[in-house]
Scaffold this active site. Structure first.
Site, PDB file in Angstrom:
ATOM      1  N   GLY A 193       3.018  -0.127   3.862  1.00  0.00           N
ATOM      2  CA  GLY A 193       3.082  -1.578   3.958  1.00  0.00           C
ATOM      3  C   GLY A 193       2.805  -2.155   5.329  1.00  0.00           C
ATOM      4  O   GLY A 193       3.229  -3.284   5.616  1.00  0.00           O
TER       5      GLY A 193
ATOM      6  N   CYS B   4       0.894  -1.170   0.000  1.00  0.00           N
ATOM      7  CA  CYS B   4       0.000   0.000   0.000  1.00  0.00           C
ATOM      8  C   CYS B   4       0.923   1.208   0.000  1.00  0.00           C
ATOM      9  O   CYS B   4       1.724   1.357  -0.929  1.00  0.00           O
ATOM     10  CB  CYS B   4      -0.960  -0.035   1.185  1.00  0.00           C
ATOM     11  SG  CYS B   4      -0.215  -0.415   2.792  1.00  0.00           S
TER      12      CYS B   4
ATOM     13  N   ASP C  20      -0.548  -1.486   6.964  1.00  0.00           N
ATOM     14  CA  ASP C  20      -1.991  -1.490   7.235  1.00  0.00           C
ATOM     15  C   ASP C  20      -2.733  -2.390   6.236  1.00  0.00           C
ATOM     16  O   ASP C  20      -3.000  -3.549   6.511  1.00  0.00           O
ATOM     17  CB  ASP C  20      -2.542  -0.057   7.176  1.00  0.00           C
ATOM     18  CG  ASP C  20      -2.073   0.790   8.342  1.00  0.00           C
ATOM     19  OD1 ASP C  20      -2.132   0.298   9.478  1.00  0.00           O
ATOM     20  OD2 ASP C  20      -1.647   1.943   8.124  1.00  0.00           O
ATOM     21  N   ARG C  21      -3.073  -1.854   5.072  1.00  0.00           N
ATOM     22  CA  ARG C  21      -3.784  -2.640   4.064  1.00  0.00           C
ATOM     23  C   ARG C  21      -2.965  -3.837   3.595  1.00  0.00           C
ATOM     24  O   ARG C  21      -3.519  -4.902   3.295  1.00  0.00           O
ATOM     25  CB  ARG C  21      -4.146  -1.736   2.885  1.00  0.00           C
ATOM     26  CG  ARG C  21      -5.241  -0.731   3.204  1.00  0.00           C
ATOM     27  CD  ARG C  21      -5.335   0.373   2.169  1.00  0.00           C
ATOM     28  NE  ARG C  21      -4.275   1.354   2.307  1.00  0.00           N
ATOM     29  CZ  ARG C  21      -4.250   2.535   1.686  1.00  0.00           C
ATOM     30  NH1 ARG C  21      -5.244   2.863   0.867  1.00  0.00           N
ATOM     31  NH2 ARG C  21      -3.257   3.382   1.861  1.00  0.00           N
TER      32      ARG C  21
ATOM     33  N   LYS D 272       1.202  -0.607  13.220  1.00  0.00           N
ATOM     34  CA  LYS D 272       1.415   0.370  14.293  1.00  0.00           C
ATOM     35  C   LYS D 272       0.282   0.305  15.333  1.00  0.00           C
ATOM     36  O   LYS D 272      -0.544   1.206  15.431  1.00  0.00           O
ATOM     37  CB  LYS D 272       1.526   1.770  13.695  1.00  0.00           C
ATOM     38  CG  LYS D 272       2.709   1.930  12.761  1.00  0.00           C
ATOM     39  CD  LYS D 272       2.647   3.227  11.969  1.00  0.00           C
ATOM     40  CE  LYS D 272       2.714   4.446  12.850  1.00  0.00           C
ATOM     41  NZ  LYS D 272       2.730   5.710  12.077  1.00  0.00           N
TER      42      LYS D 272
END
Length: 623
Positions: free
Chosen positions: A402, A399, A404-405, A441
């Site tokens: 790199g 994304c 989250d999605r 995170k």
């Protein structure tokens, strides 16, 4: 696990009184049955009026510990109990002023981070248990307490709550570092990266394990151990890192056991407005493709909408263009960013609190776009899984940064492809690997111990992933070893700060804080009581690929999570599962009785026989 009621199943939880010397010098039992964990201590207590959104003002006494806010009703006709881990509190505001004259207009208003409430798994955003009418009547968004205006009663409670709900802002430790619970299973040993890669058949003659990041010098948000193409040297990796956002280079997540295609993950290339190129990055992606001679192209799935990827060029990011990456095919998956997801979940909260409007329910749900986002995430993961399962191509997923999605797509695709991850332990490894180890995170997205409730970094990305898993478990009810309670327990303790599992943003930060040595793992609690989290209909299958139907007609709102607090929408348990559990309990009871009879019979046989009847042989059964 901290329970939302006074019933606690964990052997480590102490259901005992908290005694303290009061201001009048008398030693008194403050709570009768205030539950507490080992390491949990009482800070203060105060008489308040709780403004229940369903039953109006209720007089009670609130107890604040270093882990929870606990309220017990003082009214004879109300058995209300409220139990809120401080970790779920998002905001504490003063209500009214010194000159306020309205009834119950002076006090505190507490807003929490998440939706829902649940009887047995506890750690709810707001747990209101109004048993006045024999029902569970919880509120999910706000706690309102009215206090007396004299004697600075509000100031003391406000300062105590603020200090312990947001410990990082006051140089205090999160409760996970004070928790003294003991379990007979060590959850920190669940995930060993070398063992997990070995399970996948790695390393081999095409892929190697590198320790270039063992001191987190290459990428401070990646794990210490990485799997990369055998022909790529560590120096090659350093040159590639320069061209990837946050130095998050393409590394292997999963390899297909038969066709040897792979799932890779990384961040966006730093192309910028000028369309910069990096020969080392282009060569590296070719090396990934060449690890499998059967494929001619590497498929790159960019999770973002294409317009967002183009816009990211303005901030130095971008995507892989056709003219630079000749042997790659790029597809955009149109999954929106963390800000869109945060606003979507807020809309879900708005339609389920305080009332659910039956007449406009479907249109209201549609207006949140939550299920639409779930659909896009699942659709993207299905494309990744299908491409790898068919052997048509290896896949690279990214994304922006790199974490989250990208984590959503790789972990869901791996869940579809690899039946190991559908077991309880396998799923724990999947979360540890693709989310915790690879730098989602959690600290920023959840805001553990942080008072900045308006932080733009907060977003329900991991919640969205668990929602997708739940959708899959609904469509494949026998494919997963774990049940819904398991998923809810994970979300409960995502926020509670009771365990160290989800604290901080990356592996390097956890290592600096010595999290495994100083805290308890959530997996310790779960794996010490696995039966509670098992799906009774689980059928173990090897190499079965799951392709859920990512259609709006087949997706539904997770009512047992998002609206579990609402007494007007009571969810009945699955009757088949309920009957199955009853039969299991009945079986256990019969086995216990049989063992008692056999013991009694053995005792009689050990005595000298006094009659022919006592000489009968010991009977064994096949029960």
């Amino acid at each position: 696990m901290a329970s939302a009621s006074t019933k606690y199943n964990s052997h480590s939880l102490e259901n005992e009184s908290i005694k303290r010397t009061s201001r009048d010098g008398l030693n008194r039992d403050l709570s009768e049955t205030v539950p507490r964990l080992p390491g949990e201590t009482l800070i203060t207590d105060k008489e308040v009026i709780y403004i229940c959104p369903f039953n109006g003002p209720i007089k009670g006494r609130v107890y604040i510990t270093n882990y929870r806010l606990y309220l017990r009703s003082l009214e004879t006709d109300s058995a209300l109990i409220l139990d809120v881990p401080l970790g779920v509190i998002s905001r504490i505001e003063k209500m009214g002023g010194a000159t306020s004259r309205g009834e119950n207009s002076y006090g505190l208003d507490i807003t929490c981070k998440v939706c829902g409430d649940q009887v047995e798994c506890g750690c709810r955003c707001v747990l209101h248990f109004c048993h006045r009418f024999g029902d569970l009547l919880p509120d999910m968004r706000n706690l309102r307490f009215a206090l007396k205006q004299e004697g600075h009663s509000r100031r003391d409670m406000f300062e105590t709550l603020t200090r312990h709900a947001f410990p990082l802002a006051h140089s205090l430790p999160l409760f996970a570092f004070l928790n003294e619970e003991k379990f007979h299973v060590d959850g920190w040993t669940v995930y060993n990266p070398v063992e997990e890669y070995r399970r996948q058949g790695l390393p081999n003659h095409h892929w190697r394990i590198t320790f270039i990041n063992k001191c987190y010098e290459l990428c401070d948000t990646y794990p210490a151990l990485l799997v990369v193409p055998y022909r790529a040297s560590d120096e090659d990796l350093r040159r590639v890192a320069i061209f990837r956002s946050r130095n998050r280079i393409p590394v292997l997540s999963w390899i297909h056991p038969e066709n040897k295609t792979v799932i890779m993950r990384c961040s966006q290339p730093l192309v910028g407005m000028s369309g910069k190129r990096n020969k080392d990055d282009e060569k590296y992606l070719d090396l990934i493709r060449e690890t499998n001679r059967q494929i001619s192209k590497l498929t790159i799935y960019d999770a973002r909408p294409s317009v967002n990827a183009v816009a990211n060029k303005a901030t130095g990011g971008g995507y892989e263009s056709d003219d630079a990456y000749h042997n790659a095919e790029l597809s955009f998956l149109d999954i929106h960013n963390i800000h869109v997801m945060r606003e979507s979940l807020k809309k879900v909260k708005d339609i389920v609190y305080p009332n659910v409007e039956e007449s406009h329910w479907l249109s209201s749900l549609e207006s949140t776009h939550w299920l639409e986002h779930i659909k896009l995430v699942l659709t993207g993961a299905i494309q990744v899984a299908d491409k790898v399962s068919s052997g048509k191509s290896s896949v690279l997923v990214h994304c922006s940064d790199g974490w989250d999605r990208t984590a959503q797509l790789t972990s869901l695709a791996m869940l579809m492809l690899d039946s190991f991850y559908r077991s309880i332990e396998g799923f724990e490894i999947l979360v540890q690997k693709e989310w915790i180890s690879f730098g989602h995170k959690f600290g920023s997205r959840i805001g553990h111990g942080d008072k900045n409730h308006a932080d733009a970094d907060r977003s329900p990305i991991f919640l969205q992933f668990i929602d997708c898993v739940w959708q899959m478990s609904k469509q494949f009810p026998t494919a997963f070893e774990f049940n819904e309670r398991f998923l809810i327990a994970i979300l409960d303790h995502l926020y509670s700060c009771r365990f160290g599992t989800f604290l901080f943003n990356c592996e390097s930060a956890r290592e600096r804080q010595k999290v495994p040595e100083r805290t308890v793992s959530l997996w310790s609690m779960i794996n010490s009581n696995k039966d509670k989290f098992k799906n009774p209909f689980y059928t173990k299958e090897i190499n079965r690929v799951l392709y859920p139907v990512a259609s709006m007609r087949h997706l539904e709102l997770w009512v047992n999570y998002y609206i579990r607090w609402n007494p007007r929408i009571k969810q009945q348990p699955n009757p088949v599962e309920q009957r199955y559990m009853e039969l299991l309990a009945l079986r256990d009871d019969y086995i216990k009785r049989l063992e008692e009879l056999q013991l009694a019979n053995s005792a009689k046989l050990s005595d000298p026989p006094t009659s022919p009847s006592q000489m009968m042989p010991h009977v064994q059964t096949h029960f």
